[in-house]
Design an enzyme around this catalytic site. Structure first.
Site, PDB file in Angstrom:
ATOM      1  N   ARG A 145       0.582  -1.210   0.228  1.00 25.18           N
ATOM      2  CA  ARG A 145       0.317   0.253  -0.261  1.00 25.18           C
ATOM      3  C   ARG A 145       0.324   1.541   0.002  1.00 25.18           C
ATOM      4  O   ARG A 145       1.845   1.111   0.521  1.00 25.18           O
ATOM      5  CB  ARG A 145      -0.891   0.131   1.196  1.00 25.18           C
ATOM      6  CG  ARG A 145      -1.906  -0.918   1.232  1.00 25.18           C
ATOM      7  CD  ARG A 145      -3.247  -0.080   0.254  1.00 25.18           C
ATOM      8  NE  ARG A 145      -4.657  -1.353   0.069  1.00 25.18           N
ATOM      9  CZ  ARG A 145      -3.892  -2.508  -0.461  1.00 25.18           C
ATOM     10  NH1 ARG A 145      -3.390  -3.023  -1.630  1.00 25.18           N
ATOM     11  NH2 ARG A 145      -5.354  -3.241  -0.996  1.00 25.18           N
ATOM     12  N   GLU A 181      -4.250   7.055  -4.839  1.00 24.83           N
ATOM     13  CA  GLU A 181      -4.407   6.781  -5.932  1.00 24.83           C
ATOM     14  C   GLU A 181      -5.779   7.215  -6.236  1.00 24.83           C
ATOM     15  O   GLU A 181      -6.748   7.237  -5.762  1.00 24.83           O
ATOM     16  CB  GLU A 181      -4.240   4.921  -5.573  1.00 24.83           C
ATOM     17  CG  GLU A 181      -2.929   4.320  -5.409  1.00 24.83           C
ATOM     18  CD  GLU A 181      -3.486   2.858  -5.212  1.00 24.83           C
ATOM     19  OE1 GLU A 181      -3.966   2.404  -5.523  1.00 24.83           O
ATOM     20  OE2 GLU A 181      -1.934   2.720  -5.271  1.00 24.83           O
ATOM     21  N   HIS A 232      -1.109   0.257  -9.654  1.00 30.00           N
ATOM     22  CA  HIS A 232      -1.610  -1.053  -8.778  1.00 30.00           C
ATOM     23  C   HIS A 232      -2.335  -1.715  -9.422  1.00 30.00           C
ATOM     24  O   HIS A 232      -3.913  -2.198  -9.155  1.00 30.00           O
ATOM     25  CB  HIS A 232      -2.726  -0.458  -8.271  1.00 30.00           C
ATOM     26  CG  HIS A 232      -3.295  -0.979  -6.492  1.00 30.00           C
ATOM     27  ND1 HIS A 232      -3.818  -0.451  -5.362  1.00 30.00           N
ATOM     28  CD2 HIS A 232      -3.181  -1.773  -6.515  1.00 30.00           C
ATOM     29  CE1 HIS A 232      -3.605  -1.176  -4.584  1.00 30.00           C
ATOM     30  NE2 HIS A 232      -3.465  -2.403  -5.231  1.00 30.00           N
TER      31      HIS A 232
HETATM   32  C1  GLV Z   1      -5.072  -5.678  -3.324  1.00 24.80           C
HETATM   33  O1  GLV Z   1      -4.304  -4.341  -3.501  1.00 24.80           O
HETATM   34  C2  GLV Z   1      -5.487  -5.947  -3.028  1.00 24.80           C
HETATM   35  O2  GLV Z   1      -4.810  -6.184  -1.626  1.00 24.80           O
HETATM   36  O3  GLV Z   1      -6.029  -7.197  -2.917  1.00 24.80           O
END
Ligand code: GLV
Length: 324
Positions: free
Chosen positions: A242, A271, A290
């Protein structure tokens, strides 16, 4: 006999069809039928008034306001392994079950983490751009030279399932593995030869520092100016967990000053980001939107797991993957 009403579920985005079909077989469904645009907050708050179950993504903030807007809610199934978008205490107080999608995305996310290590070290994106810009005139002895991955030291911050999968890949590259975690992981110390280190020692010794820890109040800005200053000048920072675990401004300064070699980032503090983001412009950064778990098979498996959690709880059974 009073008619039995099917449970109502709201799905916050267009998700893979098999998961929608599974839910449609058991529930009355409503959904925000768009894959690329998140459901606007005011629409969501209105839509969930009478729902029993909600399928969310990491883009939805499941907070007190949202939970209060859905008084019948029994379960929130988050289609992500991370659940920092959810106020767990507020959910627990209201007796709402929270589930996530662990396991099914482990290997896919480990693949992307390793891809970033290789891409930054070997300057793959820079080399592609060089070629596209017609700059390739001859084979150049030291042109676009980067760093080796084979035989180097990998430092994993947050050795969970994904960290373990990255460490297994590292074995194939003859790497030594260091880790820093809240708890010692004796099984992986024995099977993979992973060596526990303090955060400071890991930062000083690793050639690749991979951040794979969940975002919690304890890990927020875990990596800032001081931590970056401990890293080798030849080290590479990878973040596939994250964004807020890393203080972006400090990272930008370390990269511009040449304090570290480069960074591979799949996540950002706020984001989405676009071309205006300072880190996205740096030649020694590979920035991705991401996509850690973004293989077709894995995203389908995540959606199916989230849907199965909803069906189980709404049928009075135990969730498959509860977060508490
Ligand atoms: C993606 O970042 C997730 O947490 O699955």
């Amino acid at each position: 006999m009073a008619p039995v009403h099917p449970s109502k579920v709201y799905i916050c985005r267009q998700i893979p069809t098999p998961a929608v079909q599974l839910l449609a077989n058991h529930c009355e469904l409503a959904l925000w039928d768009n894959a690329e645009v998140a459901v606007p907050r005011e629409v969501l708050l209105h839509e969930i008034e009478n729902v029993d179950g909600l399928l969310t993504l990491l883009t939805e903030s499941v907070d007190r306001e949202l939970l209060a807007a859905a008084p019948r809610l029994k379960i929130v199934a988050n289609m992500a392994v991370g659940y920092d978008n959810i106020d767990l205490q507020a959910a627990q107080e209201r007796g709402v079950v929270i589930t996530n999608t662990p396991n099914v995305l482990t290997e896919t996310t480990a693949d992307l983490t390793f891809a970033l290590m290789l891409t930054v070290a070997r300057r793959v994106v820079e080399a592609t751009e060089y070629l596209r810009a017609d700059q390739w005139h001859t084979w150049s002895p030291m042109g676009l030279t980067g760093l080796d991955v084979y035989g180097k030291t990998l430092g994993i911050i947050g050795l969970g399932k994904i960290g373990e999968a990255v460490a297994r890949r590292a074995q194939g590259f003859g790497m030594s593995v260091l880790y820093h975690n809240r708890h010692r992981h004796t099984r992986l110390e024995e099977t993979l030869g992973a060596v526990y280190k303090s955060l400071e020692d890991l930062l000083q010794e690793a050639d690749f520092v991979c951040i794979l820890t969940p975002l919690t109040p304890d890990t927020h800005h875990l990596i800032g100016t001081r931590e970056l200053s401990l890293m080798k000048q030849t080290a590479i920072l990878i973040n596939t967990s994250r964004g807020p675990v890393v203080e972006e401004h400090a990272l930008y300064q370390a990269l511009v000053a040449g304090q570290i070699f480069g960074a591979g980032l799949d996540v950002f503090e706020q984001e989405p980001v676009g071309s205006e983001h300072p880190l996205v412009h740096l030649p020694n950064v590979v920035a991705l939107p991401h996509i850690g778990s973004a293989s077709m098979a894995t995203r389908t498996a995540m959606a199916m797991l989230a849907a199965s959690n909803l069906v189980a709880v709404l049928q009075g059974q135990r969730p498959l993957t509860p977060v508490y």
